[in-house]
Design a protein around this motif. Structure first.
Motif, PDB file in Angstrom:
ATOM      1  N   ARG A   1       0.297  13.631   2.791  1.00 58.06           N
ATOM      2  CA  ARG A   1       1.127  13.755   3.896  1.00 58.06           C
ATOM      3  C   ARG A   1       1.638  15.139   3.896  1.00 58.06           C
ATOM      4  NH1 ARG A   1       5.922  11.270   3.027  1.00 58.06           N
ATOM      5  NH2 ARG A   1       5.328  10.102   1.430  1.00 58.06           N
TER       6      ARG A   1
ATOM      7  N   THR B   1       6.503   9.669   6.725  1.00 58.54           N
ATOM      8  CA  THR B   1       6.654   8.052   6.452  1.00 58.54           C
ATOM      9  C   THR B   1       8.166   7.621   6.909  1.00 58.54           C
ATOM     10  OG1 THR B   1       6.824   6.347   4.926  1.00 58.54           O
ATOM     11  CG2 THR B   1       7.407   8.488   4.168  1.00 58.54           C
TER      12      THR B   1
ATOM     13  N   GLU C   1      -0.445   9.850  -2.091  1.00 55.32           N
ATOM     14  CA  GLU C   1      -0.043   9.706  -0.750  1.00 55.32           C
ATOM     15  C   GLU C   1       0.857  10.775  -0.237  1.00 55.32           C
ATOM     16  OE1 GLU C   1       1.655   8.137   3.058  1.00 55.32           O
ATOM     17  OE2 GLU C   1       2.932   8.450   1.131  1.00 55.32           O
TER      18      GLU C   1
ATOM     19  N   ASP D   1       6.604   7.141   0.099  1.00 55.17           N
ATOM     20  CA  ASP D   1       6.829   6.150   0.821  1.00 55.17           C
ATOM     21  C   ASP D   1       7.066   4.856   0.014  1.00 55.17           C
ATOM     22  OD1 ASP D   1       5.814   3.514   2.063  1.00 55.17           O
ATOM     23  OD2 ASP D   1       4.566   4.967   3.243  1.00 55.17           O
TER      24      ASP D   1
ATOM     25  N   THR E   1      -2.265   6.930   6.415  1.00 56.36           N
ATOM     26  CA  THR E   1      -1.942   8.255   6.461  1.00 56.36           C
ATOM     27  C   THR E   1      -2.916   9.207   6.721  1.00 56.36           C
ATOM     28  OG1 THR E   1      -0.022   7.750   4.854  1.00 56.36           O
ATOM     29  CG2 THR E   1      -0.867  10.027   4.891  1.00 56.36           C
TER      30      THR E   1
END
Length: 275
Positions: free
Chosen positions: A216, A266, A212, A201, A258
């Motif tokens: 995901r 994203t 992050e 992202d 998220t």
């Protein structure tokens, strides 16, 4: 080398002294079928000179992916590096992490469809980081606990990362309380899975952008395996100038979104608009 099995992404920014040590670490890998893709977030000409000068000395292909300096844009350059990778499997690490000779062999051994691998690092103080020479890397001394202690390393439980092998390292991987998260300094996964969640992202600044991505991947259905006591790299010391309360707060808000929305994609990644 037509069919590269593993692509190693190394992030860097104006840190030639550290990057050179890391590249010599990959020169000594037991696993041979790999390339190194350098994700360069706007370094000056010295980094390019170093890479061009080392290319013919190294035992593996070296690819330099560079973007203009626009402040801390590591996520953006990592996405460009992901696209450039020729291997179906990607190992991500940093330009301050020297890999032990079995580093890529471990990632290769443990890789499995439907999983990503979560490794750790062994942090060295600045004086030892500076002391390590090309010779110390090529002979493996910089991973030798006795050599490190002789040069001032203190005794702690973390030293097990360097001394554990076989069943002991597997046991420590199993009992460690640390989550098997995606760690930008030592993690690996299938390129198709990373592309399926649209990479990094690019809104995220320093602190947690790697985690992050892992969150995901979990939302996409990928599981993780812990290999922090098996896939060993020594982490050279450095300042962390980009870490600000604002960047941490911004990143935590993106990560919360998220998790709360169980987002696997994203819109701020490799592809800017979902087709």
């Amino acid at each position: 080398m037509e069919n590269v099995q593993i692509s190693v992404i190394i992030s860097t920014y104006n840190a030639e002294e550290w990057l050179e040590k890391v590249l010599w670490g990959y020169h000594k890998q037991e696993f041979k079928n790999f390339e190194v893709v350098i994700a360069d977030d706007g370094s000056g000409p010295k980094t390019k000179q170093l890479i061009d000068g080392m290319k013919n000395e190294l035992s593996y292909p070296l690819v330099h992916v560079w973007q203009e300096d626009d402040g801390f844009q590591k996520s953006r350059i990592l996405n460009k590096a992901i696209v450039a990778c020729r291997g179906e499997y990607i190992v991500m690490s940093d330009g301050d992490c020297i890999p032990r000779p079995d580093f890529l062999s471990v990632h290769d051994t443990y890789r499995e469809e439907g999983y990503f691998l979560s490794g750790g690092y062994f942090m060295l103080p600045m004086d030892i980081s500076k002391l390590i020479s090309k010779e110390d890397i090529l002979t493996g001394k910089c991973f030798d606990i006795d050599w490190l202690k002789k040069n001032g390393l203190k005794s702690t439980f973390k030293n097990n990362k360097l001394t554990s092998t076989g069943s002991k390292s597997k046991f420590l991987n199993f009992i460690t309380p640390t989550n098997a998260s995606w760690n930008g300094h030592n993690a690996s996964g299938w390129k198709k899975d990373i592309v399926a969640v649209n990479g990094m992202d690019e809104r995220m600044q320093y602190g947690g952008q790697d985690r992050e991505l892992g969150e995901r991947l979990f939302n996409y259905g990928i599981k993780s395996k812990q290999i922090r006591y098996s896939a060993v790299c020594v982490h050279l010391d450095h300042k962390r100038g980009y870490k600000t309360p604002e960047s941490i707060a911004k990143n935590q808000a993106i990560r919360k979104n998220t998790r709360d929305n169980k987002a696997a994609w994203t819109e701020h990644g490799i592809v800017k608009e979902k087709k």
